[in-house]
Design a protein around this motif. Structure first.
Motif, short mmCIF file in Angstrom:
data_model
loop_
_atom_site.label_atom_id
_atom_site.label_comp_id
_atom_site.label_asym_id
_atom_site.label_seq_id
_atom_site.Cartn_x
_atom_site.Cartn_y
_atom_site.Cartn_z
N THR A 146 41.65 26.23 39.49
CA THR A 146 41.65 27.15 38.36
C THR A 146 43.08 27.27 37.87
OG1 THR A 146 39.81 28.43 39.28
CG2 THR A 146 41.15 29.50 37.59
N ASN A 150 44.64 31.55 33.73
CA ASN A 150 43.34 32.12 34.12
C ASN A 150 43.30 32.53 35.59
OD1 ASN A 150 42.20 31.62 31.50
ND2 ASN A 150 42.00 29.46 32.07
N ALA A 152 44.25 35.46 38.35
CA ALA A 152 44.64 36.86 38.55
C ALA A 152 45.80 36.91 39.55
CB ALA A 152 43.47 37.67 39.08
N ARG A 166 41.88 44.82 41.43
CA ARG A 166 41.81 43.50 40.81
C ARG A 166 40.94 42.56 41.63
NH1 ARG A 166 47.42 42.86 39.58
NH2 ARG A 166 46.96 44.75 38.40
N ASP A 169 37.36 43.68 40.83
CA ASP A 169 36.96 43.36 39.46
C ASP A 169 36.72 41.86 39.27
OD1 ASP A 169 37.11 46.01 38.81
OD2 ASP A 169 39.10 45.89 37.90
N LYS A 170 37.60 41.04 39.86
CA LYS A 170 37.50 39.59 39.70
C LYS A 170 36.58 38.94 40.73
CE LYS A 170 40.57 39.50 36.37
NZ LYS A 170 40.21 39.11 34.97
N GLN A 171 36.15 39.73 41.72
CA GLN A 171 35.28 39.23 42.79
C GLN A 171 35.89 37.99 43.46
OE1 GLN A 171 31.32 38.69 41.24
NE2 GLN A 171 31.06 40.85 40.76
N ILE A 172 37.15 38.15 43.88
CA ILE A 172 37.87 37.07 44.54
C ILE A 172 38.40 37.55 45.89
CG2 ILE A 172 38.52 35.80 42.45
CD1 ILE A 172 41.13 37.30 42.38
#
Length: 210
Positions: A146, A150, A152, A166, A169-172
């Motif tokens: 990625t 783009n 985070a 974060r 929210d980003k599901q990482i």
């Protein structure tokens, strides 16, 4: 944090008569100042009481949850960040898999020749690459990663809770920590993971139980 009966009595006295000296509190409880010293230290350290020289103790008015929230909002990323695990963008997917398993991480940060962040490689990225017919040694990381912008990121001087939000929210699973003021690129200086967040909460809980 569960307070002892004596600690609850101290808080009640300070609420009623504060500011009040340690000697006056001890007199009301028919105890010595030395006996009360550990309780007063704990109540002050945790945040239920505050103390001023030549004035005495007074009640802060904060609840247990407010005290915990206040302490949590002081946690910075730089205090908890761990070493980043990086690969070069021209490394092969095979090399990336080796680095990932040797370092026992779920995400790798890809950097260019100047060690600036250019992308992120996850387990899913490597799994997708391995499903194809091409040999993993022939697939460069920059093909499957990625790419910036783009990705985070977070910064050393950011609040840890902002980094945690974060991640949610980003599901990482992790965030690269990069220098905020770097005009030549995004230098990676650390990483924040879900495990990092868990350790911070455990530390906070331990401090509250002490």
């Amino acid at each position: 944090m569960d307070l002892s009966k004596r600690q609850q009595q101290i808080i009640a006295i300070v609420k009623e008569a504060g500011p009040i000296t340690g000697e006056q509190i001890a007199e009301r409880l028919n105890l010595t100042r030395a006996t009360l010293r550990p309780d007063l230290a704990i109540l002050t350290m945790v945040g239920f009481l505050d103390a001023r020289p030549r004035v005495g103790y007074f009640y802060t008015g904060k609840t247990g949850s407010e005290i915990i929230t206040e302490k949590l909002m002081k946690y910075k990323v730089e205090t908890f960040q761990s070493m980043p695990i990086v690969v070069k963008e021209d490394d092969s997917a095979y090399d990336a898999i080796s680095a990932m398993f040797l370092s026992d991480v779920g995400t790798l940060f890809a950097v260019d020749q100047d060690n600036n962040l250019v992308g992120v490689v996850s387990r899913k990225d490597l799994l997708r690459a391995s499903i194809g017919n091409q040999g993993l040694q022939d697939i460069p990381v920059h093909i499957i990663m990625t790419r910036m912008p783009n990705v985070a990121v977070c910064y050393p001087d950011e609040l840890l809770v902002e980094a945690a939000n974060r991640l949610i929210d980003k599901q990482i699973d992790s965030l690269p920590v990069i220098e905020r003021s770097n005009e030549t690129g995004a230098k990676v200086v650390g990483r924040i993971t879900k495990t990092t967040i868990t350790k911070a909460f455990v530390e906070l809980a331990r401090n509250e139980l002490m």
